[in-house]
Enzyme design. Structure first.
Site, PDB file in Angstrom:
ATOM      1  N   TYR A  40       4.527  -1.070 -32.066  1.00  0.00           N
ATOM      2  CA  TYR A  40       5.951  -0.985 -31.042  1.00  0.00           C
ATOM      3  C   TYR A  40       6.378  -2.356 -30.857  1.00  0.00           C
ATOM      4  O   TYR A  40       7.589  -2.894 -31.651  1.00  0.00           O
ATOM      5  CB  TYR A  40       5.930   0.036 -29.410  1.00  0.00           C
ATOM      6  CG  TYR A  40       7.210  -0.786 -29.382  1.00  0.00           C
ATOM      7  CD1 TYR A  40       8.230   0.483 -29.068  1.00  0.00           C
ATOM      8  CD2 TYR A  40       7.431  -1.380 -28.308  1.00  0.00           C
ATOM      9  CE1 TYR A  40       9.247   0.535 -28.014  1.00  0.00           C
ATOM     10  CE2 TYR A  40       8.579  -1.708 -27.788  1.00  0.00           C
ATOM     11  CZ  TYR A  40       9.566  -0.034 -27.191  1.00  0.00           C
ATOM     12  OH  TYR A  40      10.454  -0.239 -26.855  1.00  0.00           O
TER      13      TYR A  40
ATOM     14  N   GLU B 269      10.212  20.599  -5.155  1.00  0.00           N
ATOM     15  CA  GLU B 269      10.541  19.511  -5.192  1.00  0.00           C
ATOM     16  C   GLU B 269       9.725  18.366  -4.519  1.00  0.00           C
ATOM     17  O   GLU B 269       9.533  18.524  -2.563  1.00  0.00           O
ATOM     18  CB  GLU B 269      10.835  18.830  -5.859  1.00  0.00           C
ATOM     19  CG  GLU B 269      11.954  18.240  -4.726  1.00  0.00           C
ATOM     20  CD  GLU B 269      13.571  18.338  -6.162  1.00  0.00           C
ATOM     21  OE1 GLU B 269      13.873  17.681  -6.014  1.00  0.00           O
ATOM     22  OE2 GLU B 269      13.392  19.238  -6.945  1.00  0.00           O
TER      23      GLU B 269
ATOM     24  N   LYS C  85       9.566  14.590  -1.840  1.00  0.00           N
ATOM     25  CA  LYS C  85      10.745  13.649  -1.814  1.00  0.00           C
ATOM     26  C   LYS C  85       9.354  12.314  -1.474  1.00  0.00           C
ATOM     27  O   LYS C  85       8.903  11.998  -1.242  1.00  0.00           O
ATOM     28  CB  LYS C  85      10.728  14.158  -0.047  1.00  0.00           C
ATOM     29  CG  LYS C  85      12.364  13.259   0.344  1.00  0.00           C
ATOM     30  CD  LYS C  85      12.472  13.152   1.754  1.00  0.00           C
ATOM     31  CE  LYS C  85      13.611  13.100   2.363  1.00  0.00           C
ATOM     32  NZ  LYS C  85      12.814  11.589   2.257  1.00  0.00           N
TER      33      LYS C  85
ATOM     34  N   ARG D 227      22.409   3.770  -3.594  1.00  0.00           N
ATOM     35  CA  ARG D 227      23.280   5.290  -2.246  1.00  0.00           C
ATOM     36  C   ARG D 227      24.143   4.446  -1.597  1.00  0.00           C
ATOM     37  O   ARG D 227      25.633   5.001  -1.694  1.00  0.00           O
ATOM     38  CB  ARG D 227      22.439   6.076  -1.893  1.00  0.00           C
ATOM     39  CG  ARG D 227      22.567   7.187  -0.985  1.00  0.00           C
ATOM     40  CD  ARG D 227      21.879   7.518  -0.660  1.00  0.00           C
ATOM     41  NE  ARG D 227      22.528   8.675   0.270  1.00  0.00           N
ATOM     42  CZ  ARG D 227      22.257   8.779   1.674  1.00  0.00           C
ATOM     43  NH1 ARG D 227      21.353   8.094   1.948  1.00  0.00           N
ATOM     44  NH2 ARG D 227      22.496   9.197   2.092  1.00  0.00           N
TER      45      ARG D 227
ATOM     46  N   CYS E 154     -20.041 -18.527   7.759  1.00  0.00           N
ATOM     47  CA  CYS E 154     -20.476 -17.185   6.537  1.00  0.00           C
ATOM     48  C   CYS E 154     -21.277 -16.425   8.287  1.00  0.00           C
ATOM     49  O   CYS E 154     -21.688 -16.711   8.333  1.00  0.00           O
ATOM     50  CB  CYS E 154     -20.797 -16.979   5.557  1.00  0.00           C
ATOM     51  SG  CYS E 154     -21.759 -15.002   5.134  1.00  0.00           S
TER      52      CYS E 154
ATOM     53  N   CYS F 266     -17.620 -17.408   1.210  1.00  0.00           N
ATOM     54  CA  CYS F 266     -18.923 -18.153   2.038  1.00  0.00           C
ATOM     55  C   CYS F 266     -19.964 -18.508   0.351  1.00  0.00           C
ATOM     56  O   CYS F 266     -20.028 -18.606  -1.035  1.00  0.00           O
ATOM     57  CB  CYS F 266     -19.673 -16.858   1.529  1.00  0.00           C
ATOM     58  SG  CYS F 266     -21.901 -16.839   2.012  1.00  0.00           S
TER      59      CYS F 266
ATOM     60  N   CYS G  92     -26.623 -15.431   0.488  1.00  0.00           N
ATOM     61  CA  CYS G  92     -25.761 -14.735   1.471  1.00  0.00           C
ATOM     62  C   CYS G  92     -26.124 -13.287   1.096  1.00  0.00           C
ATOM     63  O   CYS G  92     -26.085 -12.570  -0.458  1.00  0.00           O
ATOM     64  CB  CYS G  92     -24.561 -14.251   0.847  1.00  0.00           C
ATOM     65  SG  CYS G  92     -23.373 -13.705   2.211  1.00  0.00           S
TER      66      CYS G  92
END
Ligand code: IVH
Length: 676
Positions: free
Chosen positions: A38, A115, A117, A138, A410, A428, A434
């Site tokens: 493409y 359908e 909304k 609109r 932490c 941290c 940890c």
């Protein structure tokens, strides 16, 4: 020079072809050609149009990239107003709607079109003789904004109708929206750039469509679904709404697959429940469903009340946004150490569940949204997305509201929390130590390219961490046969094998060890560079930022990550324990690029070498400063070929690249050592 008729024909053919693939990709979701093909066709058309601008047409796919910014949007008067819909919130209201319709039509039961909304923005598209000439929002229903340039960038909107005899004039109405995944990506990008995020996909779609610079719109991924029409001239309308929608689909407009038709109110309520159940899994937000009387003749009979049709109604779902108070803000530690502020909320029902926590993403977001403890906020939960605080409700802040303070340590492991200047996320620095990050760190540590402990994969790490048998990677070297043999799906034999693999892993290389530490931004290649450059672990651990940046390919970001890792006492402790447990490596011959005999030389390995594996050959070459690449080009210095070498060998011969065997490689390495 003007375009020849051959150029003209080629441009037309390319436009047709590209518009067709665009349709297959964006509307049907069924591409026929790879993206690269493409892109090639597209580039050809761009070239042609550049050479002969007179070949550019309004329906050319090249026109989707946006145009120069406008000072403001023009007004657009809708020839047929864009109406709104009345809402129903309960089953009873839907039954009343159906009853009124049956009474007016004097019918026993009525066929409806059903359908979703869409929760986006309504737009009106105008096609003259099949070509998109205008598009507008609109607005107030009578007058909207002319956003034609922006709508042209929306890939799912056809620039030309896909039929031989298009109507003289056609208005198609539908919704522009942003898919949830595109919304999440957009917000993530905005957050990264420190720019404003959008509260929800609808706001993101509206903000993107109402850009005066359509080149920005072109970068935002907007989608479109048609749900109706306005003025239609020069075309016979069919008998039903659903038949007209099929015709629009035939012209190239995207419709949702979620449409259905059914008779009677039971069908409506069933559809509502079905869509409600699917709502979270849909790719876009919907805020309800719309029922429309399917027969256009019946629609006519029913007509309109004020600004809404009598023949249609929106049946709304429970809201995905709600208001509640922030009781506290604390932080969570993710698997990569990312620290996320989380709002603890007064429980609130939103998006179908009770929500008690909502993410605030990061410290900058807390500041930007100005969220205080005690504030009333809007919380949003849509789809599978984690609930989030969208905004503070203005004017509701109590006098005793407190602002959020990012902790310095932490909450899980007590290590320092660190934030890089150009990163939004705080992390941290406990890394290996940890426990929030433990599983990830352990899986990485044992992985093939790190310490290469065969058999110690994700499932086993899960079990070991869950049973509290592994805290740091150093604990791996103290596991016993007894402990292992008692695990699920683990017999004595496999436990023995695992212990052997653990033992064998003690004999490693400095590069592997550095990589295994899981320092942020330090991948395999960087770990190798660091190992050759510093030669010893101590050298690396004591290096200054400047010294780190002297390593080829190490920039500020990597240097900072390393410094932070090394500054954390917990990490140094784990390293000490690993060495104490017996992890060791041979001395590294410190190299600098200039000294190395193979530096600057690129090798490609192909076929099976008689005396060593690919990884071993690679390590040897890299040990002398050479590079190993996966493909042969003119820049390749040597191709090392073993048994059953294939296309890479052919390519080397074709390009005249020197081909050597294993012995010649070993000679080369020997020589290069002497020249060092
Ligand atoms: S039909 C005459 N169908 O809802 C009726 N509207 O309240 C025209 N909307 O602004 C609208 N999905 O943005 C229709 N499937 C759908 C819809 C839909 C969303 C929106 C539309 C309109 C509002 C009307």
């Amino acid at each position: 020079m003007f375009a020849s008729s051959a150029d003209f024909n080629r441009a037309e053919a390319l436009r047709k072809e590209l518009n067709r693939h665009n349709y297959l990709y964006y509307v049907l979701d069924a591409p026929e050609i790879p993206d690269a093909e493409y892109d090639r066709l597209f580039a050809e058309l761009v070239d042609l149009e550049k050479q002969y601008p007179e070949l550019i047409t309004v329906d050319s796919p090249t026109q989707r990239v946006g145009a120069a910014p406008l000072p403001e949007f023009g007004e657009f008067s809708h020839r047929i107003p864009m109406l709104s819909l009345n809402n129903a919130f309960t089953d009873e209201e839907v039954m009343a709607f159906d009853r009124r319709i049956r009474e007016t039509l004097d019918a026993d039961n009525v066929e409806y079109n059903m359908e979703p909304k869409f929760d986006g923005l309504a737009i009106n598209l105008v096609y003259e003789r099949g070509v998109l000439i205008a598009g507008a929002t609109r607005g107030d229903g009578a007058t909207g904004e002319n956003v034609t340039q922006n709508l042209r960038t929306v890939n799912a909107i056809p620039l030309r109708l896909n039929i031989a005899q298009p109507p003289a004039y056609l208005e198609v109405r539908g919704e522009v929206l942003m898919l949830r995944k595109d919304f999440e990506q957009l917000n993530a990008r905005q957050r990264e750039k420190g720019e404003k995020t959008f509260a929800n996909p609808r706001n993101a779609a509206a903000g993107s469509l109402r850009q005066l610079d359509s080149r920005i719109t072109a970068q935002r991924k907007l989608s479109f679904f048609a749900y109706g029409w306005g003025v239609v001239d020069g075309m016979e309308l069919p008998a039903t709404h659903s038949a007209m929608m099929e015709q629009l689909a035939g012209m190239g407009f995207p419709l949702t697959r979620l449409r259905a038709t059914g008779r009677g109110v039971e069908a409506l309520l069933q559809y509502y429940r079905q869509m409600g159940g699917q709502r979270d899994q849909l790719p876009f937000d919907i805020d309800g469903v719309v029922y429309k009387v399917n027969s256009l003749a019946q629609q006519n009979t029913l007509g309109f009340v004020s600004r809404a049709p009598r023949f249609a109604i929106a049946h709304k779902f429970p809201a995905q946004e709600a208001m509640t108070e922030v009781l506290d803000i604390d932080v969570q530690v993710g698997r990569t150490g990312a620290i996320t502020p989380v709002a603890r909320l007064n429980p609130v029902f939103v998006g179908g569940v009770t929500v008690t926590n909502a993410t605030l993403h990061n410290e900058d977001e807390v500041r930007r949204k100005d969220v205080h403890i005690g504030d009333t906020v809007v919380v949003r939960r849509a789809g599978d997305v984690i609930p989030e605080v969208v905004s503070v409700v203005p004017g509701k802040r109590p006098a005793n509201a407190r602002s959020f303070v990012m902790p310095t340590h932490c909450p899980v492991c007590g290590s320092h929390i660190i934030k890089l200047a150009d990163e939004a996320v705080a992390r941290c620095s406990g890394g290996l130590y940890c426990s929030a990050q433990r599983k990830q760190a352990l899986i990485h540590f044992a992985s093939r390219r790190a310490m290469d402990i065969e058999g110690l994969g994700e499932k086993l790490v899960d079990q070991l961490v869950e049973r509290d048998m592994l805290h740091t990677p150093a604990d791996i070297y103290h596991l016993t046969l007894n402990q292992l043999a008692n695990l699920e799906r683990m017999g004595e034999k496999s436990a023995q094998n695992l212990l052997q693999a653990i033992e064998a892993s003690k004999n490693t290389t400095l590069a592997r060890f550095i990589y295994a530490l899981g320092i942020r931004n330090v991948g395999e290649a960087t770990a190798k560079d660091l190992s050759y450059h510093f030669g010893t672990l101590e050298g690396l651990l004591e290096a200054t930022g400047e010294q780190l940046m002297a390593v080829p390919e190490v920039g500020e970001v990597i240097a900072q990550s390393i410094l932070q890792f090394c500054a954390e006492p917990h990490n140094r402790e784990v390293i000490r324990l690993l060495q104490q447990a017996g992890v060791h490596w041979p001395a590294v011959e410190k190299l600098t690029a200039a000294q190395s005999g193979l530096s600057g030389k690129t090798f490609v390995l192909t076929g099976t070498l008689p005396g060593m594996s690919r990884d071993e050959a690679k390590a040897l070459i890299e040990g002398q400063g050479g590079k190993v690449s996966g493909s042969v080009s003119r820049k390749t210095d040597f191709v090392v070929a073993g048994a059953e070498a294939g296309s890479k060998l052919e390519k080397a011969l074709e390009l005249g690249v020197t081909v050597i065997d294993q012995d010649q490689l070993l000679d080369l390495i020997e020589q290069s050592k002497q020249t060092m």
